[in-house]
Every structure is written in C-alpha cells, then in structure tokens.
Scaffold this active site. Structure first.
Site, mmCIF file in Angstrom:
data_model
loop_
_atom_site.group_PDB
_atom_site.id
_atom_site.type_symbol
_atom_site.label_atom_id
_atom_site.label_comp_id
_atom_site.label_asym_id
_atom_site.label_seq_id
_atom_site.Cartn_x
_atom_site.Cartn_y
_atom_site.Cartn_z
ATOM 1 N N LYS A 38 -18.798 -7.164 1.863
ATOM 2 C CA LYS A 38 -18.326 -6.371 3.162
ATOM 3 C C LYS A 38 -17.147 -6.428 3.554
ATOM 4 O O LYS A 38 -16.474 -7.549 3.282
ATOM 5 C CB LYS A 38 -19.660 -6.629 4.108
ATOM 6 C CG LYS A 38 -19.309 -8.052 4.389
ATOM 7 C CD LYS A 38 -20.782 -8.507 4.930
ATOM 8 C CE LYS A 38 -20.782 -9.886 5.626
ATOM 9 N NZ LYS A 38 -21.962 -10.574 5.829
ATOM 10 N N TYR A 266 12.224 -10.730 19.479
ATOM 11 C CA TYR A 266 11.809 -10.267 20.758
ATOM 12 C C TYR A 266 11.639 -11.288 21.877
ATOM 13 O O TYR A 266 11.329 -12.376 21.407
ATOM 14 C CB TYR A 266 10.451 -9.736 20.736
ATOM 15 C CG TYR A 266 10.658 -8.209 20.208
ATOM 16 C CD1 TYR A 266 11.298 -7.093 20.536
ATOM 17 C CD2 TYR A 266 10.015 -8.039 18.796
ATOM 18 C CE1 TYR A 266 11.247 -5.855 19.970
ATOM 19 C CE2 TYR A 266 9.946 -6.800 17.954
ATOM 20 C CZ TYR A 266 10.435 -5.819 18.908
ATOM 21 O OH TYR A 266 10.518 -4.484 18.134
HETATM 22 C C1 LIG Z 1 -22.213 -11.893 5.127
HETATM 23 C C2 LIG Z 1 -23.583 -11.993 4.848
HETATM 24 C C3 LIG Z 1 -23.810 -13.033 3.691
HETATM 25 C C4 LIG Z 1 -22.855 -13.847 3.019
HETATM 26 O O1 LIG Z 1 -22.671 -14.707 3.860
HETATM 27 P P1 LIG Z 1 -21.289 -15.916 3.653
HETATM 28 O O2 LIG Z 1 -21.731 -16.836 4.352
HETATM 29 O O3 LIG Z 1 -20.105 -15.272 3.576
HETATM 30 O O4 LIG Z 1 -21.995 -16.579 2.162
HETATM 31 C C5 LIG Z 1 -25.225 -13.038 3.589
HETATM 32 N N1 LIG Z 1 -26.140 -12.368 4.135
HETATM 33 C C6 LIG Z 1 -25.992 -11.656 4.932
HETATM 34 C C7 LIG Z 1 -26.948 -10.893 5.560
HETATM 35 C C8 LIG Z 1 -24.768 -11.401 5.466
HETATM 36 O O5 LIG Z 1 -24.440 -10.754 6.452
#
Ligand SMILES: *Cc1c(COP(=O)(O)O)cnc(C)c1O
Length: 372
Positions: A38, A266
C-alpha cells in the site's frame, strides 16, 4: 527520445527485496505471503516492487484501496491478486473487485448491506476483519456467527469466504501481554467459527513475523520488513537480518564558494563562518527531502566521503557541505539515504517519526529504478 531526468533517483535492490521476503518465509515456513505494498509500497514504488516480489513467488498483495489494486493490475496484468485491507468504500466497488479477481476485507455492517445490493458474476473472495483489540476496523468476535449467517443468506453474487483477518496493535513491543490476548482471541474465533470459511486466516505483520511466532497463520502480511526496515524500535535492520532495499541518490549540479559572512539560500538559515565550498544537489522538499533534514545537518555520502546537508532545503534543490572533503566535482553522485550506510531509520529518529512515514514521504517525482 530519451526522457530528460533530473539527477534524482530511488534505486530499488531486487536482490535485497527478495532476501527480505525469504527471511519472512523462513520465520513462518509454509505460510502464504500477502506482501503489503500500500501507499506506493511504502514509497518504494508499488509497480516495481510488486513485479520483483511476484518473481519471488509471493502469493498476494495487500493494498489500501481497490484503486491501488486496479492501477497495479493495469500496469502488470499477470500479478497475483490484491487484498483490499479496508474493503470497499462504496457498493459500486464490489462488482469491480469480483471481475478483477481482487479480494476484499469486510469490516463493518454497512459493507455487508452493500453485498446484498450489488450484483456480480465471478466469485468474490472475502476476508472478514476481526477486531481482536486494535479497535480500529473489524467485527467483534461475538458478531461472527450472525455475520457468517447473513453472508450465506443474502448476497448479490457468488462468494468465497477465505477466512478471518486481524491486526495486532502492539506487535512492535512483542513482550507486551496485549499481544498474547489478541492472538488468543484470534485463534479462539478461528476454532469456534473458522469451519464456515476456507480456513485462509491471516494475522501477523512484520513485527509479529519477526518476534511473535505464535501469531503464524496460513497467510502472513509483511510490509515494512520487506523493504529492509526495522519494525522493532531499538533493533537495527541489520541485527534482524534484513537488508535495506532503497537508496536515494542525487547529483551535485553546481559547486559554490562562499566567503566568511556570506549567507546561503533562503532566509538566514546558514552563514559561512570560514571560506566554504557548497555543493548544490538536484533534490528538494518537492521530492520529499524534508526541510528539517537540512537544518539538522543530516549526513550524506559522496563516494567514500561523508558530508552533510546544510541550510534550508528548497523545493527542487538542497545544499551539501564540501568544505572538508576533496576531489568532488559537478556530476558526482550523492547518497542521501538508504542502504546500511545511511539507514532510513536514522532519518525517522532524527525527525521524531517512524520508518513507515519516512518512505511514504518520497514523492512521485522521484523515479524508482530497479538495480540488482
Ligand atoms: C500495513 C498493514 C500490514 C503490514 O504491516 P507492517 O508493519 O508494515 O508489516 C499488515 N496488515 C494491515 C492490516 C496493514 O494495514
């Protein structure tokens, strides 16, 4: 025509990514891997990362929206299916997910209502989100019987109920007894109601894969660890056997000499106290190079020599100190972060945040390029 690129690139090591995948498999042998990609694969570039992980045999991907899933399969139609972690945001997404073969996580009764309204042809594969203690998304364990009952009664098309999916709230502090409570509630629910599903349950994220073996389930969901970043505060990625996947490189596009007393960039952020040599690099906050890193003097590498950022980072440009280092010329590469020399975890610590956030700050403007 060759695209004209700013010298600013995030290199993604396929070898290191596959090494980290293998480490997850070694920790939880026999489980299927749903790789969390994601948010553009935590900033690493989801199309590229998914392609490499598919070559490594992952069985699925976890994404935040059906939009992320569709965009991915538009670019690479042959990839394994995506699981949409927050499920559909509207009923119209249900037939789209079914047609594309993506999987939905259902977490609330409104979504169950949409399943009765929508119409679709191909089997729709679902995970049911169990709230085992995170109290963010999901059904309470007591709701599962009514939920399973309703799903078998009313639905606008064929369903496959793959299994239960839950998420641990404190896996990054594995010694916390809350983990044991959540894990035990999860397995209790599986035992009581799992027979009404295909048994493809899913619990652990990266921290749990590395530190909570009792959370092993048929599907595991590593995210951060795949990128070679440590999910356990106080433990370095290297000490966990992980290899950093991303290296962020820019180039020196100009070298300036400043006399004592002259100001740089800046504002009045940096003034030369002695004759100084400054390298200008083609990277700025518009690429995700956080402004604080300049003021904090974050270290960078130029060849074998360590230098540091200084002054105010601008939108497209930033400054590195060349006063103490020799032989640097326009066109030389500058390593901003990544790898074992400049772990992204150090940026996270300096900025008071977590490695998860640091990667996602790298913007779309930075091309992601595959390296061995
Ligand atoms: C993002 C996510 C993961 C992965 O988590 P990590 O800590 O990056 O391994 C697993 N399950 C859900 C529901 C998530 O949102």
């Amino acid at each position: 025509m060759m695209p004209v690129m700013r010298p600013n690139v995030l290199e993604i090591s396929a070898g290191n990514l596959l090494h980290n995948l293998q480490l997850a498999r070694t920790r939880m042998p026999g489980s299927r891997v749903m790789a969390a990609i994601k948010a553009n694969a935590y900033g690493h570039g989801s199309a590229l990362v998914a392609q490499i992980l598919a070559e490594g045999g992952v069985e699925g991907f976890a994404v935040a929206s059906l939009g992320e899933a569709m965009e991915l399969t538009r670019q690479h139609p042959q990839l394994p299916p995506c699981t949409v972690l927050a499920g559909p945001f509207a009923p119209e997404e249900i037939p789209l997910a079914a047609a594309a073969g993506h999987r939905l996580v259902l977490h609330c009764w409104e979504q169950i209502g949409w399943l009765a309204e929508a119409r679709w042809q191909q089997p729709l594969a679902l995970f049911l989100k169990l709230d085992s203690g995170m109290h963010r998304l999901g059904f309470a364990a007591e709701e599962l019987p009514r939920l399973l009952d309703q799903l078998t009664q009313k639905s606008g098309g064929p369903l496959r109920i793959l299994g239960f999916l839950s998420h641990l709230a404190r896996a990054d502090t594995p010694g916390d007894s809350y983990n044991a409570q959540q894990i035990s509630l999860f397995w209790q629910s599986v035992q009581q109601y799992g027979a009404l599903t295909e048994g493809q349950h899913s619990l652990p994220n990266s921290a749990a894969i590395l530190a909570l073996p009792q959370s092993q389930s048929p599907w595991i969901r590593p995210g951060l660890m795949l990128y070679g970043l440590s999910p356990l505060p106080g433990r370095s990625a290297t000490s966990l056997g992980l290899r950093a996947v991303a290296q962020w490189w820019s180039k020196i596009i100009a070298i300036r000499r400043l006399a004592p007393g002259e100001w740089l960039g800046y504002g009045a952020a940096w003034q030369a106290e002695r004759p100084s040599r400054i390298g200008i690099i083609a990277c700025g906050y518009g690429d995700g190079l956080t402004r604080q890193l300049g003021l904090l003097g974050a270290p960078v590498w130029i060849g074998q020599q360590q230098s540091r950022l200084l002054g105010r980072v601008s939108m497209d440009l930033a400054f590195v100190d060349l006063t103490e280092i020799s032989g640097v010329r326009v066109g030389d590469r500058v390593l901003l972060a990544g790898g074992s020399d400049l772990p992204l975890e150090d940026w996270a610590e300096a900025l008071g945040t977590i490695p998860y956030e640091v990667g996602t700050r790298i913007t779309q403007r930075v091309p992601r390029r595959r390296v061995p």
